[in-house]
Enzyme design. Structure first.
Site, PDB file in Angstrom:
ATOM      1  N   CYS A  64      -1.434  -4.790   5.980  1.00 43.68           N
ATOM      2  CA  CYS A  64      -1.218  -5.219   4.609  1.00 43.68           C
ATOM      3  C   CYS A  64      -2.138  -6.413   4.370  1.00 43.68           C
ATOM      4  O   CYS A  64      -1.965  -7.457   5.005  1.00 43.68           O
ATOM      5  CB  CYS A  64       0.247  -5.603   4.408  1.00 43.68           C
ATOM      6  SG  CYS A  64       0.576  -6.304   2.785  1.00 43.68           S
ATOM      7  N   GLU A 173       1.652   1.921  -4.613  1.00 52.18           N
ATOM      8  CA  GLU A 173       1.736   1.736  -3.167  1.00 52.18           C
ATOM      9  C   GLU A 173       2.700   2.685  -2.457  1.00 52.18           C
ATOM     10  O   GLU A 173       3.855   2.841  -2.860  1.00 52.18           O
ATOM     11  CB  GLU A 173       2.159   0.302  -2.829  1.00 52.18           C
ATOM     12  CG  GLU A 173       0.999  -0.655  -2.782  1.00 52.18           C
ATOM     13  CD  GLU A 173       1.345  -1.923  -2.052  1.00 52.18           C
ATOM     14  OE1 GLU A 173       1.861  -1.850  -0.914  1.00 52.18           O
ATOM     15  OE2 GLU A 173       1.120  -2.991  -2.642  1.00 52.18           O
TER      16      GLU A 173
END
Ligand SMILES: N[C@H](CCC[C@H](N)C(=O)O)C(=O)O
Length: 238
Positions: A64, A173
């Site tokens: 991430c 996402e």
């Protein structure tokens, strides 16, 4: 007792768990995610020299980018260091705090192109898989894109070139199953393709939650932007 707090990185929202003194099992991590992420995009487990990342659905993701920037900011806050090096499931990360919080991203990998009825674009991995579609960011129909999200098991990014070196980006996402305020690995995927096409080496991206900068130096991609702590410290009960 584990301690944590909520942070935002250009609109990507996280629970950060301070796991420097005690490493948690996968089951314990999943429990904390499902109990405390509470509407944020994911959870960052700050271990000694290692970042583990979970999406809010309780599943681990290999990387991430905005989470890595938040890891760097957290260590800067707690250990007063401006340079922070750590590892992740997508390799080593170098981070720096100056006017922005920046990290060197995993090297982008081109997986190919896709062509479906109404959409076409490229598939890029920057620690995690991303579909990149150039289109009108004012007219994104995420429902129409859901089949692609599942066909490729990837995050989806739609971008528009506003002017040279300035892009607008929106991201749906994986593991959040929704549009987020920003996505660092998605931003890096978009800029890597744009840079290969135009030679532009530094790009500002306007995400929903603020601006991200992606630049290239010595063959590596660097992601920069703001990070803010947005809660008091919490005591997390396992
Ligand atoms: N928001 C993250 C991406 C999380 C990746 C996760 N959504 C997945 O691929 O499962 C970023 O700033 O790079």
């Amino acid at each position: 007792m584990m301690r944590g707090a909520y942070y935002t990185a250009t609109g990507n929202t996280f629970l950060v768990v301070d796991s420097r003194e005690r490493k948690l099992s996968d089951m314990e991590k999943r429990l904390l995610v499902l109990k405390y992420v509470d509407g944020r995009d994911g959870a960052i487990f700050v271990e000694r020299d290692f970042m583990d990342y979970y999406n809010c659905d309780g599943n681990r993701a290999a990387f991430c980018g905005n989470g890595a920037r938040t890891y760097v900011y957290f260590i800067h806050e707690k250990e007063k260091r401006n340079l922070v090096e750590f590892s992740s499931h997508a390799g080593n990360v170098l981070g720096k705090v100056d006017d922005l919080v920046s990290v060197r991203m995993p090297s982008p990998r081109f997986l190919g192109t896709f062509e479906e009825e109404d959409y076409s674009g490229e598939i890029v991995v920057v620690g995690v898989p991303h579909l990149v579609i150039e289109g009108d960011t004012d007219k994104v129909d995420w429902n129409a894109l859901l089949p692609l999200r599942h066909l490729y098991d990837a995050n989806i990014n739609v971008f528009t070139v506003k002017k040279e070196g300035s892009l607008r980006i929106r991201t749906f996402e994986r593991g959040v199953e929704g549009e987020t305020g920003a996505c660092g690995s998605g931003a890096t995927s978009v800029v890597w393709l744009y840079s290969r096409r135009t030679g532009c080496e530094k790009v500002i991206l306007q995400a929903n939650g603020g601006d991200l900068t992606v630049s290239f130096r010595d063959g590596s991609a660097y992601l920069g932007g703001g990070v803010e702590k947005c809660s008091e410290e919490l005591e997390l009960q396992l």
